[in-house]
Enzyme design. Sequence first.
Site, PDB file in Angstrom:
ATOM      1  N   ARG A  40     -54.176  26.515 -60.944  1.00 46.74           N
ATOM      2  CA  ARG A  40     -53.788  27.321 -62.225  1.00 46.74           C
ATOM      3  C   ARG A  40     -53.848  26.395 -63.474  1.00 46.74           C
ATOM      4  O   ARG A  40     -53.639  25.148 -63.473  1.00 46.74           O
ATOM      5  CB  ARG A  40     -52.295  27.838 -61.878  1.00 46.74           C
ATOM      6  CG  ARG A  40     -51.777  28.351 -63.316  1.00 46.74           C
ATOM      7  CD  ARG A  40     -50.414  28.687 -62.966  1.00 46.74           C
ATOM      8  NE  ARG A  40     -49.781  29.174 -64.307  1.00 46.74           N
ATOM      9  CZ  ARG A  40     -48.980  28.174 -65.026  1.00 46.74           C
ATOM     10  NH1 ARG A  40     -48.799  26.911 -64.586  1.00 46.74           N
ATOM     11  NH2 ARG A  40     -48.621  28.516 -66.262  1.00 46.74           N
ATOM     12  N   ASP A  93     -45.093  24.515 -63.627  1.00 46.93           N
ATOM     13  CA  ASP A  93     -45.197  23.587 -62.623  1.00 46.93           C
ATOM     14  C   ASP A  93     -44.046  22.654 -62.365  1.00 46.93           C
ATOM     15  O   ASP A  93     -43.577  22.592 -61.105  1.00 46.93           O
ATOM     16  CB  ASP A  93     -46.438  22.563 -63.137  1.00 46.93           C
ATOM     17  CG  ASP A  93     -47.933  23.085 -63.126  1.00 46.93           C
ATOM     18  OD1 ASP A  93     -48.230  23.587 -61.861  1.00 46.93           O
ATOM     19  OD2 ASP A  93     -48.483  22.842 -63.992  1.00 46.93           O
ATOM     20  N   ASP A 120     -49.671  19.397 -60.635  1.00 46.75           N
ATOM     21  CA  ASP A 120     -50.160  20.742 -60.746  1.00 46.75           C
ATOM     22  C   ASP A 120     -49.616  21.452 -59.399  1.00 46.75           C
ATOM     23  O   ASP A 120     -49.642  21.026 -58.365  1.00 46.75           O
ATOM     24  CB  ASP A 120     -51.709  21.017 -60.888  1.00 46.75           C
ATOM     25  CG  ASP A 120     -51.743  20.646 -62.569  1.00 46.75           C
ATOM     26  OD1 ASP A 120     -51.016  20.658 -63.417  1.00 46.75           O
ATOM     27  OD2 ASP A 120     -52.954  20.433 -62.716  1.00 46.75           O
TER      28      ASP A 120
END
Length: 176
Positions: free
Chosen positions: A130, A139, A169
Site C-alpha cells: 500500500r 502502518d 510498511d
Amino acid sequence: MLKSELRQQMKVLKRQFTSNQLREQSLALVNKVLRHPRVNAAKTILLYYSMADEVDTHNLVDLLREQGKTVLLPVTLAHELEIRRYEGPKSLQEGRAFHIMEPTGAVFTQLHTIDLVIVPGMGFDPQGNRLGRGKGYYDRFLRLVPQAYKLGLCFDFQKVASVPTEDTDVRMDEII
C-alpha cells in the site's frame, strides 16, 4: 519509482475524474464491500470517513452500523491514529489534521476485538503493498492489530504493478 513520484502520479490520475464520476465508481466498490464474506462475518470494523479524492465511505459507515456492526473511525493526532466508536453522523466533527470528519466519542481501547480494517491508500499492488499519504499513520496503527484482516479499498486506476516498500510498511490481506 519513488513513493513521492507514485503519489504525484496518483494525484494526477484522480484529477482526471469529476466528483460525480468518483462517486459513481465508489458506489460499485461499496457494494462489493457489503457483499464481502469478511465484512459480513466481522463484528468490529475499523474503516475511514473518506476524503473527497478517496472511495466514498460515508454511506458505508452508516450501512455497517445499521447492520449491528461496531463501527470504528480514526482520529488523526500528531503522530498516530486514535480510534473511536462511530455513533452516527451527529457524533462527527471536522478534524484538524486533514479536515475530514472524525468521531467525538470515547477512545476505543479494545483493539484486540477489531476483526477487520478497511484501509484507504493512494495506490496498491497485487502483493498487497500500500502507498499511503506519507505520514505512516496506518502502518503504525496496523502493527497494533495483527489479528485484524486488512482490506485495502481503492479505485481501479489506483492499482499499480508495484508499490515501493520499506520495512515499516504493512501489507494488506486483500485489495478491493
